[in-house]
Design a protein around this motif. Structure first.
Motif, PDB file in Angstrom:
ATOM      1  N   ASN A 128       0.807  -1.215   0.000  1.00 41.99           N
ATOM      2  CA  ASN A 128       0.000   0.000   0.000  1.00 41.99           C
ATOM      3  C   ASN A 128       0.846   1.275   0.000  1.00 41.99           C
ATOM      4  O   ASN A 128       0.347   2.358  -0.286  1.00 41.99           O
ATOM      5  N   GLN A 178       4.854  -1.451  -7.437  1.00 42.50           N
ATOM      6  CA  GLN A 178       3.623  -2.057  -6.941  1.00 42.50           C
ATOM      7  C   GLN A 178       3.167  -3.217  -7.837  1.00 42.50           C
ATOM      8  O   GLN A 178       2.784  -4.276  -7.331  1.00 42.50           O
ATOM      9  N   GLN A 218      -6.261  -0.815  -4.367  1.00 42.20           N
ATOM     10  CA  GLN A 218      -6.983   0.094  -3.471  1.00 42.20           C
ATOM     11  C   GLN A 218      -7.979  -0.642  -2.578  1.00 42.20           C
ATOM     12  O   GLN A 218      -8.310  -0.172  -1.499  1.00 42.20           O
TER      13      GLN A 218
HETATM   14  C1  LIG Z   1      -3.879   2.154   0.136  1.00 38.29           C
HETATM   15  O1  LIG Z   1      -5.138   1.717   0.650  1.00 38.29           O
HETATM   16  C2  LIG Z   1      -6.152   2.735   0.628  1.00 38.29           C
HETATM   17  C3  LIG Z   1      -7.366   2.175   1.344  1.00 38.29           C
HETATM   18  O2  LIG Z   1      -7.767   0.957   0.783  1.00 38.29           O
HETATM   19  C4  LIG Z   1      -6.431   3.143  -0.792  1.00 38.29           C
HETATM   20  O3  LIG Z   1      -7.406   4.168  -0.830  1.00 38.29           O
HETATM   21  C5  LIG Z   1      -5.138   3.622  -1.435  1.00 38.29           C
HETATM   22  O4  LIG Z   1      -5.362   3.912  -2.782  1.00 38.29           O
HETATM   23  C6  LIG Z   1      -4.064   2.558  -1.312  1.00 38.29           C
HETATM   24  N1  LIG Z   1      -2.812   3.060  -1.842  1.00 38.29           N
HETATM   25  C7  LIG Z   1      -2.081   2.409  -2.739  1.00 38.29           C
HETATM   26  C8  LIG Z   1      -0.876   3.128  -3.228  1.00 38.29           C
HETATM   27  O5  LIG Z   1      -2.373   1.305  -3.148  1.00 38.29           O
END
Ligand SMILES: *[C@@H]1O[C@H](CO)[C@@H](O)[C@H](O)[C@H]1NC(C)=O
Ligand SMILES: *[C@@H]1O[C@H](CO)[C@@H](O)[C@H](O)[C@H]1NC(C)=O
Length: 403
Positions: A77, A84, A99
């Motif tokens: 995350n 990623q 996400q």
């Molecule tokens: C990290 O998790 C949050 C909540 O699920 C999400 O909104 C966000 O886009 C994520 N970030 C990445 C870089 O994946």
């Protein structure tokens, strides 16, 4: 009056049905398909990771894939772009939306560990960037809420203090079981991922302590060690896999998990079976289990295993996160850190301890004694959560007298 009576009855049936639904434990058929998909992908990663680690050592092996996945998903995350994508692929998660993964993982954790934790599992994951970086409040929140983890900066320029801080964290998370996760650290460290777990088995039905006795364990053709064999006669679930020539015994536990003991035939090397251990294979074993009356003998053991996983993860094509051009932007600054190392330590204690009070199946002393299955040579063991099939732990015991 009659139609009214009928409608009351209909209502009661409805109520009864919803009660039955409420009371029915979640079985693998009722698990949300998205969760089941995540479980299968996590198992796939776990099996691949285990194969790489097992292929590099002749010693005992023990890993906590469930906790490891939580840590790596927390790291995921904080990453972007190619870094990623590569991490997603390495974790068998490609095609899923990064996400939505934290929420999905949180849901899985609440299904597996209702009420937060299972009593006999202590675990922790932490993201430790160097002080020149920072942890954004939103990322800290996410790591805490979704992964029950920690994220804080550590001053690696004073390595001994950094070692002490990380070891204190490991002690606290493992209920003082893991005393030392790291021994020395490079002052140039940019980012560490730390993952600890400690588990105590509680078999149900329990082994009878007064039947435990010293027996031989045949490490290989030339080496024998004496171990304490626990024993119990009961109805067990057992399978035999002809393709790999190994027996599979299921030992259920009080917390809803079960241990699969995979015992290769006497003429088969444990490493030959390991090469065939995939997520599908484990699932197939579970499906083939059949109830049968057995006298089972299992050695007591305590494993404490430490791994620095950078090389292993790189073998699984997770490389960019460790490189200078790593895209880890959730930690402040124009250019984020690169991952320096992943430290994983886990402990399992397998003994007669159990708060299981059920007597198990009555065994008639006058009937002919059931076949005996003695786990007295190297074996693989897999601890999984029965409702979802989630793989919690996987290991290999070559010498039960060594940690
Ligand atoms: C990290 O998790 C949050 C909540 O699920 C999400 O909104 C966000 O886009 C994520 N970030 C990445 C870089 O994946
Ligand atoms: C354990 O084994 C002893 C010795 O055979 C027996 O007397 C006892 O009843 C057993 N206990 C249980 C709980 O099965």
């Amino acid at each position: 009056m009659e139609p009214e009576g009928r409608s009351t009855m209909t209502m009661n049936l409805c109520l009864l049905l919803s009660l039955v639904l409420l009371l029915t434990p979640v079985s693998s058929e009722t698990v949300d398909p998205a969760l089941q998909d995540l479980v299968n992908r996590n198992s796939d990663f776990a099996a691949r990771l285990y194969q790489v680690i097992a292929s590099r050592t002749d010693d005992n092996v023990f890993l906590s894939p469930f906790t490891l996945t939580a840590g790596l998903m927390a790291l995921l995350n904080a990453t972007n772009g190619m870094t990623q994508d590569q991490l997603l692929q390495g974790l068998s998660l490609s095609g899923l939306d990064p996400q939505t993964l934290p929420d999905l993982f949180q849901t899985l954790r609440t299904v597996i560990l209702p009420g937060g934790e299972i009593l006999n599992l202590r675990q922790g994951v932490a993201v430790f960037p160097a002080q020149s970086f920072q942890v954004s409040p939103s990322y800290l929140d996410l790591v805490q809420m979704k992964f029950r983890g920690n994220a804080e900066t550590v001053d690696y320029s004073t390595p001994q203090e950094a070692v002490d801080a990380i070891n204190r964290w490991a002690q606290e998370k493992s209920g003082d079981q893991v005393q030392e996760l790291v021994t020395n650290l490079d002052p140039q460290t940019q980012l560490l991922l730390a993952i600890v777990a400690s588990y105590q088995t509680q078999f149900s039905p329990a082994f009878n302590l007064s039947l435990s006795q010293e027996e031989r364990f045949y490490m290989d053709r030339y080496h024998i060690v004496m171990v304490t064999m626990m024993s119990r006669t009961d109805k067990y679930f057992l399978a035999y896999d002809r393709s790999v020539k190994a027996g599979v015994l299921k030992l259920p536990m009080t917390d809803g998990t079960a241990m699969l003991v995979v015992l290769p035939d006497e003429d088969v090397d444990v490493t030959a079976v390991e090469e065939e251990v995939t997520a599908e294979k484990i699932q197939a074993w579970i499906k083939q289990l059949k109830k049968t009356k057995l006298e089972v003998q299992v050695p007591r053991f305590l494993l404490e295993r430490s791994y620095s996983l950078k090389d292993v993860l790189q073998t699984l094509d997770i490389t960019q996160v460790f490189q200078d051009d790593a895209d880890i932007t959730n930690m402040g600054g124009a250019k984020g850190p690169q991952l320096t190392q992943v430290f994983h330590k886990s402990i399992v204690t397998v003994d007669e301890r159990s708060d299981d009070i059920t007597a198990g199946d009555e065994v008639n002393v006058f009937s002919s004694p059931p076949p005996r299955l003695t786990i007295n040579r190297p074996f693989i063991f897999i601890i999984y959560q029965q409702n979802t099939g989630s793989l919690m732990f996987i290991g290999r015991v070559v010498d039960p007298t060594r940690k």
